[in-house]
Design a protein around this motif. Structure first.
Motif, PDB file in Angstrom:
ATOM      1  N   ASN A   1     -52.881 -49.190 -46.029  1.00 33.76           N
ATOM      2  CA  ASN A   1     -53.209 -50.743 -45.660  1.00 33.76           C
ATOM      3  C   ASN A   1     -53.884 -50.265 -44.391  1.00 33.76           C
ATOM      4  O   ASN A   1     -53.336 -49.831 -43.226  1.00 33.76           O
ATOM      5  CB  ASN A   1     -52.223 -51.418 -45.475  1.00 33.76           C
ATOM      6  N   ALA A   2     -55.324 -50.665 -44.261  1.00 32.68           N
ATOM      7  CA  ALA A   2     -55.818 -50.269 -42.890  1.00 32.68           C
ATOM      8  C   ALA A   2     -56.752 -51.677 -42.728  1.00 32.68           C
ATOM      9  O   ALA A   2     -57.848 -51.674 -42.158  1.00 32.68           O
ATOM     10  CB  ALA A   2     -57.121 -49.349 -43.126  1.00 32.68           C
ATOM     11  N   THR A   3     -56.011 -52.805 -43.047  1.00 30.67           N
ATOM     12  CA  THR A   3     -56.399 -54.024 -42.526  1.00 30.67           C
ATOM     13  C   THR A   3     -55.271 -54.678 -41.655  1.00 30.67           C
ATOM     14  O   THR A   3     -54.244 -54.077 -41.656  1.00 30.67           O
ATOM     15  CB  THR A   3     -56.510 -54.937 -43.825  1.00 30.67           C
ATOM     16  N   PRO A   4     -55.532 -55.634 -41.078  1.00 30.66           N
ATOM     17  CA  PRO A   4     -54.550 -56.027 -39.979  1.00 30.66           C
ATOM     18  C   PRO A   4     -53.631 -57.092 -40.735  1.00 30.66           C
ATOM     19  O   PRO A   4     -52.816 -57.844 -40.115  1.00 30.66           O
ATOM     20  CB  PRO A   4     -55.394 -57.170 -38.991  1.00 30.66           C
ATOM     21  N   VAL A   5     -53.706 -57.324 -42.107  1.00 31.00           N
ATOM     22  CA  VAL A   5     -52.891 -58.271 -42.616  1.00 31.00           C
ATOM     23  C   VAL A   5     -51.412 -57.728 -42.560  1.00 31.00           C
ATOM     24  O   VAL A   5     -51.133 -56.678 -43.009  1.00 31.00           O
ATOM     25  CB  VAL A   5     -53.492 -58.335 -44.202  1.00 31.00           C
ATOM     26  N   GLY A   6     -50.611 -58.814 -42.172  1.00 31.57           N
ATOM     27  CA  GLY A   6     -49.062 -58.106 -41.985  1.00 31.57           C
ATOM     28  C   GLY A   6     -48.506 -57.958 -40.517  1.00 31.57           C
ATOM     29  O   GLY A   6     -47.721 -58.116 -40.169  1.00 31.57           O
ATOM     30  N   MET A   7     -49.628 -58.025 -39.742  1.00 31.57           N
ATOM     31  CA  MET A   7     -49.658 -57.654 -38.200  1.00 31.57           C
ATOM     32  C   MET A   7     -49.008 -58.826 -37.450  1.00 31.57           C
ATOM     33  O   MET A   7     -49.400 -59.896 -38.038  1.00 31.57           O
ATOM     34  CB  MET A   7     -50.781 -57.344 -37.829  1.00 31.57           C
ATOM     35  N   GLY A   8     -48.443 -58.555 -36.517  1.00 30.03           N
ATOM     36  CA  GLY A   8     -47.712 -59.668 -35.574  1.00 30.03           C
ATOM     37  C   GLY A   8     -47.207 -60.743 -36.386  1.00 30.03           C
ATOM     38  O   GLY A   8     -46.097 -60.467 -37.202  1.00 30.03           O
TER      39      GLY A   8
ATOM     40  N   ASN B   1     -48.962 -50.317 -57.200  1.00 34.12           N
ATOM     41  CA  ASN B   1     -48.687 -49.016 -58.089  1.00 34.12           C
ATOM     42  C   ASN B   1     -48.766 -47.804 -57.648  1.00 34.12           C
ATOM     43  O   ASN B   1     -49.895 -47.154 -57.535  1.00 34.12           O
ATOM     44  CB  ASN B   1     -49.220 -49.556 -59.540  1.00 34.12           C
ATOM     45  N   THR B   2     -47.754 -47.019 -56.766  1.00 35.15           N
ATOM     46  CA  THR B   2     -47.935 -45.962 -56.143  1.00 35.15           C
ATOM     47  C   THR B   2     -46.657 -45.330 -56.006  1.00 35.15           C
ATOM     48  O   THR B   2     -45.734 -46.022 -55.837  1.00 35.15           O
ATOM     49  CB  THR B   2     -48.841 -46.473 -54.772  1.00 35.15           C
ATOM     50  N   ARG B   3     -46.845 -43.971 -55.547  1.00 32.77           N
ATOM     51  CA  ARG B   3     -45.396 -43.322 -55.019  1.00 32.77           C
ATOM     52  C   ARG B   3     -45.288 -43.556 -53.494  1.00 32.77           C
ATOM     53  O   ARG B   3     -44.089 -43.600 -53.145  1.00 32.77           O
ATOM     54  CB  ARG B   3     -45.834 -41.847 -55.070  1.00 32.77           C
ATOM     55  N   TYR B   4     -46.442 -43.462 -52.825  1.00 32.00           N
ATOM     56  CA  TYR B   4     -46.351 -43.740 -51.295  1.00 32.00           C
ATOM     57  C   TYR B   4     -46.896 -44.822 -50.835  1.00 32.00           C
ATOM     58  O   TYR B   4     -48.412 -45.040 -51.421  1.00 32.00           O
ATOM     59  CB  TYR B   4     -46.671 -42.660 -50.675  1.00 32.00           C
ATOM     60  N   LEU B   5     -46.343 -45.743 -49.922  1.00 35.16           N
ATOM     61  CA  LEU B   5     -47.445 -46.756 -49.234  1.00 35.16           C
ATOM     62  C   LEU B   5     -47.379 -46.597 -48.003  1.00 35.16           C
ATOM     63  O   LEU B   5     -46.390 -46.357 -47.176  1.00 35.16           O
ATOM     64  CB  LEU B   5     -46.525 -48.204 -49.286  1.00 35.16           C
ATOM     65  N   PHE B   6     -48.591 -46.454 -47.422  1.00 38.48           N
ATOM     66  CA  PHE B   6     -48.960 -46.043 -45.617  1.00 38.48           C
ATOM     67  C   PHE B   6     -49.243 -47.241 -45.296  1.00 38.48           C
ATOM     68  O   PHE B   6     -50.400 -47.622 -45.474  1.00 38.48           O
ATOM     69  CB  PHE B   6     -49.673 -44.936 -45.627  1.00 38.48           C
ATOM     70  N   ASP B   7     -48.524 -48.083 -44.548  1.00 40.00           N
ATOM     71  CA  ASP B   7     -48.943 -49.271 -43.796  1.00 40.00           C
ATOM     72  C   ASP B   7     -49.392 -49.028 -42.629  1.00 40.00           C
ATOM     73  O   ASP B   7     -48.405 -48.682 -41.512  1.00 40.00           O
ATOM     74  CB  ASP B   7     -48.024 -50.462 -44.030  1.00 40.00           C
ATOM     75  N   LEU B   8     -50.628 -48.973 -41.856  1.00 43.13           N
ATOM     76  CA  LEU B   8     -50.987 -48.683 -40.594  1.00 43.13           C
ATOM     77  C   LEU B   8     -50.784 -49.524 -39.627  1.00 43.13           C
ATOM     78  O   LEU B   8     -50.593 -49.294 -38.517  1.00 43.13           O
ATOM     79  CB  LEU B   8     -52.481 -48.342 -40.768  1.00 43.13           C
ATOM     80  N   VAL B   9     -50.150 -50.922 -40.233  1.00 44.85           N
ATOM     81  CA  VAL B   9     -49.852 -51.912 -39.074  1.00 44.85           C
ATOM     82  C   VAL B   9     -48.497 -51.555 -38.540  1.00 44.85           C
ATOM     83  O   VAL B   9     -47.735 -50.886 -39.482  1.00 44.85           O
ATOM     84  CB  VAL B   9     -49.613 -53.339 -39.893  1.00 44.85           C
TER      85      VAL B   9
ATOM     86  N   ILE C   1     -44.287 -45.178 -45.502  1.00 45.62           N
ATOM     87  CA  ILE C   1     -44.668 -44.550 -44.254  1.00 45.62           C
ATOM     88  C   ILE C   1     -45.056 -45.699 -43.238  1.00 45.62           C
ATOM     89  O   ILE C   1     -46.123 -46.266 -43.525  1.00 45.62           O
ATOM     90  CB  ILE C   1     -45.699 -43.456 -44.494  1.00 45.62           C
ATOM     91  N   PRO C   2     -44.285 -45.428 -42.338  1.00 48.77           N
ATOM     92  CA  PRO C   2     -44.551 -46.761 -41.378  1.00 48.77           C
ATOM     93  C   PRO C   2     -45.758 -46.583 -40.441  1.00 48.77           C
ATOM     94  O   PRO C   2     -46.139 -45.249 -40.089  1.00 48.77           O
ATOM     95  CB  PRO C   2     -43.544 -47.061 -40.645  1.00 48.77           C
ATOM     96  N   GLY C   3     -46.447 -47.557 -40.119  1.00 45.29           N
ATOM     97  CA  GLY C   3     -47.617 -47.304 -39.280  1.00 45.29           C
ATOM     98  C   GLY C   3     -47.378 -46.708 -37.699  1.00 45.29           C
ATOM     99  O   GLY C   3     -48.315 -46.008 -37.196  1.00 45.29           O
ATOM    100  N   LEU C   4     -46.183 -46.698 -37.224  1.00 44.98           N
ATOM    101  CA  LEU C   4     -45.654 -46.147 -36.305  1.00 44.98           C
ATOM    102  C   LEU C   4     -46.208 -44.553 -36.268  1.00 44.98           C
ATOM    103  O   LEU C   4     -46.496 -43.896 -35.454  1.00 44.98           O
ATOM    104  CB  LEU C   4     -44.083 -45.991 -36.159  1.00 44.98           C
TER     105      LEU C   4
END
Ligand code: NAP
Length: 566
Positions: free
Chosen positions: A425-432, A445-453, A473-476
């Motif tokens: 996820n390279a959008t700001p949706v979910g941020m703040g 439908n995935t093995r890993y989720l990497f949320d950049l937020v 995988i957290p955005g941190l």
């Protein structure tokens, strides 16, 4: 009389004073003293704002008792007149009388404005100086201007310290203040800073340029001047006690910037690796202002954030091939000759956490978003051989990026039908305060989720993924990795990843507590949390969070309009 002044002189030597003075206000002496008692252990240098007391003289007896009990404390008495920006409504003569009594009560220093000195007799000021250390001060609450002219007037009066406080309306105003301090600090005991959010860096750089001390608020919320940071931040984050002319200066530049977590992370890294460097938040309202400062402040390196990642590229002398390809730069190195070199460590920020978990060559990856970070991710992932699919709220942008990065565009409606190794996820949706997710559950439908937020640390999308046993995988991790790479580029040393992760995690916990102290209460973000979220979101796309802000729409909703073919 002279014996007394010698005692004071020895007590106020530059090297004896702590670098940070904490101003104290209080409506009555009891409140002021209670605060002083609770602060004196960590903050032995305090300024008592007597002008806040309804009866300053009446309060001095109690303050004397405090000073007798705490010989370790160094105390400034200030009774600023209302005409000069304080609260004292009496005459200059009455102010002088109060400050004289403060000296008798045990204050080692008194602050008197230039304007009062101009009204009083010269002998009055000389007599005061015989009794106590005198700080002659001048405050400009609007701008940074005529510093030399003002100081020429101040020098006419005898004082132990000359304090000049201006207001910064641009970053360059900090440069003016630094140059001013550098010009006079060898000859005079100077105190100088620029107020306002744009002047925050002068509170640290001023000391580097020769200001004997600076001011720091007791806690957040107890600021007595705009732009004041807390005393503990000055000491713990910026290590002000060790800042000197040899300290290298780094910073993060953007607009807004005040609540960026980069200073916390990067200063912790410098401290851990014992690098004599300080990392500041540079609030640049224009790129022109930023560039003027970059050439005048001895900056060794810069992190670049919104909205300058693209615009800075044209100001660089050279950059690495990936930066040129992406067209965005988040890391600048300033050479000895002043030339600027650009890098893009957002790529490492996205790629490294994934490479630590899998081989990217051939990995099937879905990228949500086509903005600045998505561009870095797209080129970086393609460079490592990933099979990349891109979708975006505005399909045309995803198509363009896909074409440029040699990736594939995927329609939002096709996402649920596909399986991926990773979804990013390279959008700001979910941020703040935005509690939405950019995808529906059936699309995950995935093995890993990497949320950049990474504000908050746990987004709705991450919760949805965990519920489906998807590894998150957290955005941190991106935030720390891009910073770690910057640290390595600037210092040539390996970055202290554990320390960096620890301090950012702690800061995120604090933000979460501020944003939502009680789970059951509606989640209204604190100004700090809102600013952090704003740091990572361009003004036009800030997500819903406070009244008046636009509600965020999930990825792809806009795509319902004209169906654009791949
Ligand atoms: P950006 O350039 O503004 O791009 C934002 C992207 O998100 C655009 O593709 C935009 O779509 C899309 N978008 C915006 N609002 C949306 C919504 N409500 N629904 C669906 N899509 C939406 O921002 P950026 O610099 O790439 O940053 C993106 C995010 O990455 C940030 O918000 C931040 O959370 C995260 N980030 C993380 C780090 C880190 O270190 N972890 C660093 C930087 C950024 P359109 O093209 O349709 O406008």
């Amino acid at each position: 009389m002279h014996a007394v002044s010698t005692v004071y002189a020895s007590r106020i030597q530059r090297f004896r004073l702590p670098r940070v003075c904490v101003p104290l206000v209080g409506e009555d002496p009891a409140a002021m003293l209670e605060r002083a008692e609770s602060l004196v252990r960590d903050n032995p240098f305090m300024e008592f704002r007597l002008d806040y007391l309804s009866n300053p003289v009446g309060g001095l007896a109690k303050l004397k008792h405090f000073l007798d009990l705490h010989p370790e404390a160094t105390a400034i008495a200030t009774c600023r007149r209302a005409v000069n920006g304080g609260k004292f409504r009496g005459s200059a003569a009455a102010q002088l009388e109060i400050l004289t009594k403060a000296a008798a009560a045990g204050f080692q220093l008194v602050d008197i404005e230039l304007q009062s000195a101009e009204i009083l007799k010269r002998t009055d000021l000389a007599e005061l100086k015989d009794k106590v250390g005198v700080i002659l001060s001048f405050h400009d609450f609007k701008a940074t201007r005529k510093l030399e002219e003002t100081f020429a007037g101040m020098k006419q009066y005898p004082a132990d310290f000359y304090k000049v406080v201006s207001t910064a309306t641009t970053l360059y105003d900090n440069v003016q203040m630094m140059k001013f301090l550098q010009a006079h600090s060898a000859q005079f005991e100077m105190v100088g800073l620029s107020m306002g959010e744009q002047g925050i860096i002068s509170r640290i750089l001023g000391v580097r340029a020769g200001s004997v001390f600076t001011f720091g608020a007791a806690t957040r919320g107890e600021e007595t001047a705009p732009g004041q940071v807390t005393a503990s931040e000055l000491r713990d984050t910026y290590r002000i006690e060790m800042v000197d002319a040899a300290t290298q200066v780094y910073g993060v530049a953007g607009d807004p910037i005040a609540h960026s977590l980069s200073p916390i992370m990067m200063n912790a890294a410098f401290r851990r690796e014992t690098v004599n460097a300080v990392y500041l938040a540079l609030h640049a309202k224009t790129l022109k202002d930023l560039m003027a400062c970059v050439h005048e402040i001895p900056l060794r390196g810069l992190s670049i954030t919104m909205p300058y990642k693209q615009d800075i590229v044209s100001a660089l002398s050279n950059s690495d091939p990936l930066t040129r390809q992406i067209g965005a730069c988040n890391t600048v190195v300033r050479g000895q000759d002043g030339r600027l070199f650009g890098f893009n460590t957002d790529v490492a920020g996205v790629v490294t956490p994934l490479q630590q978990r899998m081989t990217l060559a051939g990995a099937k990856i879905l990228l949500l978003g086509a903005g600045g970070v998505a561009r870095a991710a797209a080129f970086g992932l393609k460079d490592r051989g990933a099979e990349l699919f891109i979708t975006n709220r505005t399909p045309e942008k995803a198509q363009t990026l896909a074409r440029q990065a040699k990736a594939k565009y995927i329609k939002r409606t096709d996402v649920a039908k596909s399986n991926f190794d990773v979804i990013i996820n390279a959008t700001p949706v979910g941020m703040g305060a935005n509690r939405q997710a950019p995808l529906d559950e059936k699309e995950l439908n995935t093995r890993y989720l990497f949320d950049l937020v990474y504000v908050p640390a746990e987004t709705k999308l991450m919760k949805m993924a965990r519920a489906k046993n998807i590894e998150v995988i957290p955005g941190l991790e991106m935030f720390v990795q891009q910073g770690a790479r910057q640290f390595e580029i600037w210092t040539g040393k390996p970055a202290p990843l554990a320390e960096m992760t620890f301090v950012v995690n702690k800061a995120l916990e604090r933000l979460a507590q501020q944003a939502s102290p009680h789970e059951e209460e509606p989640r209204v973000p604190s100004p700090a949390a809102r600013a952090v979220q704003a740091d990572f979101s361009p003004r036009s796309q800030r997500v819903a969070g406070s009244a008046g802000e636009k509600k965020a729409k999930p990825v792809g909703r806009k795509a319902a309009k004209p169906a654009v073919k791949r």
